[in-house]
Design a protein around this motif. Structure first.
Motif, short mmCIF file in Angstrom:
data_model
loop_
_atom_site.label_atom_id
_atom_site.label_comp_id
_atom_site.label_asym_id
_atom_site.label_seq_id
_atom_site.Cartn_x
_atom_site.Cartn_y
_atom_site.Cartn_z
N ASP A 151 -3.43 -0.85 5.50
CA ASP A 151 -3.47 0.37 6.31
C ASP A 151 -4.21 1.46 5.53
OD1 ASP A 151 -2.81 2.84 7.62
OD2 ASP A 151 -1.05 1.87 8.50
N PRO A 152 -5.18 2.14 6.15
CA PRO A 152 -5.89 3.22 5.45
C PRO A 152 -4.96 4.30 4.91
CG PRO A 152 -7.01 2.67 7.50
CD PRO A 152 -5.71 1.92 7.52
N ARG A 153 -3.77 4.41 5.49
CA ARG A 153 -2.81 5.42 5.01
C ARG A 153 -2.11 4.99 3.72
NH1 ARG A 153 0.43 5.86 10.56
NH2 ARG A 153 0.07 3.62 10.33
N PHE A 154 -2.32 3.74 3.30
CA PHE A 154 -1.76 3.28 2.03
C PHE A 154 -2.70 3.73 0.93
CE2 PHE A 154 -0.93 0.33 -1.43
CZ PHE A 154 0.46 0.24 -1.42
N THR A 155 -2.34 4.77 0.23
CA THR A 155 -3.20 5.40 -0.77
C THR A 155 -2.61 5.24 -2.17
OG1 THR A 155 -2.05 7.51 -0.58
CG2 THR A 155 -3.91 7.12 0.93
N GLN A 156 -3.37 5.70 -3.15
CA GLN A 156 -2.85 5.71 -4.52
C GLN A 156 -1.56 6.51 -4.59
OE1 GLN A 156 -4.43 4.39 -7.72
NE2 GLN A 156 -2.22 4.62 -8.02
N GLU A 157 -1.49 7.61 -3.86
CA GLU A 157 -0.28 8.44 -3.86
C GLU A 157 0.90 7.68 -3.26
OE1 GLU A 157 -3.31 9.47 -2.87
OE2 GLU A 157 -3.68 10.69 -4.65
N THR A 158 0.64 6.89 -2.23
CA THR A 158 1.70 6.07 -1.65
C THR A 158 2.27 5.11 -2.68
OG1 THR A 158 0.57 6.13 0.49
CG2 THR A 158 2.28 4.47 0.22
N LEU A 159 1.37 4.42 -3.38
CA LEU A 159 1.82 3.45 -4.38
C LEU A 159 2.52 4.15 -5.54
CD1 LEU A 159 1.87 0.52 -5.36
CD2 LEU A 159 -0.29 0.97 -6.53
N ASP A 160 1.98 5.27 -5.99
CA ASP A 160 2.62 6.01 -7.09
C ASP A 160 4.05 6.37 -6.74
OD1 ASP A 160 0.33 5.83 -8.59
OD2 ASP A 160 -0.30 7.91 -8.26
#
Length: 295
Positions: A151-160
């Motif tokens: 999903d494009p909404r899965f970002t580095q910030e999401t993972l962090d």
């Protein structure tokens, strides 16, 4: 076990083959796989396939508002055929758990055809699951899924945010469907190898640079695997998956990056593979129950 890339490939294949097709019959030969009763599975017969979706490792056929959802689990697979057999299936007589047949309307200059697929499961531990629901969110495993890494909404910030809040070992966290959807045992090994991270590392102990490596490894490993699966029929997806592995399933073989021997840690029902030189500073990991090596 088929994971996100293989399920993505199956979704695209079934969408191409079945969109607009009418469900002719559904036969369940192992009622243990059927997890729902309302609506009955026969309710989809005579209805038209209007879409195919993926939710994590779940495949979802939308049949005029009723959804046939299935999870292939550890040893399940989908066997597609353009010449479905009309022979009756005997319950418990083989690996076939369910058979679906479809009438495909005329298109691209072709006459109406009949196609079908079997859901099969090898081995004695049966965990393949089929659901017939009005809303995919009625499936417990879908309702509790974490974010999808494609999903494009899965970002580095999401993972962090996921990593810094977890005391779980990174290998287990990546496999946790309630945390991140679609990654299983094989691709978690591949992601951690690409990121040069020990599978035993504690998630919240990873620094910013290590978290960035994991994020890019998720994008790279899953992206390449999805590309490899694209356009392939179900019969070719397993070989495509195996052919793309660098460490998973390759214990005892040389690491393609550094040449060190790929090692394995065995558990009761699975195993992980890793490269000591790439991931653990040359140290050999013991069983997680006895190893104190975390990073």
């Amino acid at each position: 076990m088929p994971e996100l890339p293989e399920i993505t490939g199956l979704r695209a294949f079934l969408d191409d083959e079945l969109l607009g097709a009418v469900v002719e019959s559904v036969r369940i030969t192992s009622f243990a796989v059927l997890k729902t009763a309302d609506p009955p599975y026969t309710a989809v017969e005579g209805r038209t396939v209007t879409g195919v979706a993926r939710h994590g490792k779940f495949l979802d056929l939308d049949v005029d508002g009723i959804h046939i959802v299935f999870h292939l689990a550890k040893a399940g697979w989908l066997r597609f055929t353009e010449n479905p057999s009309s022979k009756p299936l005997r319950p418990g007589s083989g690996p076939i758990a369910a058979r679906l047949t479809f009438a495909v309307p005329p298109r691209n200059g072709r006459a109406e055809t009949q196609v079908g697929f079997d859901l099969t499961e090898a081995g004695t531990r049966k965990s393949l699951a089929v659901y017939v629901v009005r809303d995919p969110q009625e499936v417990p495993g879908i309702a509790t899924l974490g974010p999808d890494p494609l999903d494009p909404r899965f970002t580095q910030e999401t993972l962090d945010g996921i990593l810094v809040g977890s005391s779980q070992q990174i290998k287990g966290l990546l496999r946790n469907q309630g945390v991140i959807a679609g990654i299983g045992n094989a691709y978690s090994d591949e992601i951690l190898h690409a990121a040069r991270i020990s599978p035993f590392a504690i998630s919240k102990s990873l620094d910013s640079e290590e978290r960035t490596r994991i994020f890019h490894a998720i994008e790279e490993v899953l992206g390449q695997a999805v590309t490899s699966a694209s356009g392939k029929p179900p019969a070719q997806l397993k070989d495509a998956k195996r052919g793309g592995m660098r460490v998973h399933g390759r214990a005892g073989q040389p690491c393609p990056v550094c040449g060190d021997t790929v090692r394995e840690v065995s558990f009761a029902d699975r195993a992980l593979q890793y490269c000591p030189r790439c991931q653990t500073n040359g140290k050999i990991l013991a069983d997680r129950r006895t190893s104190r090596f975390l990073k």
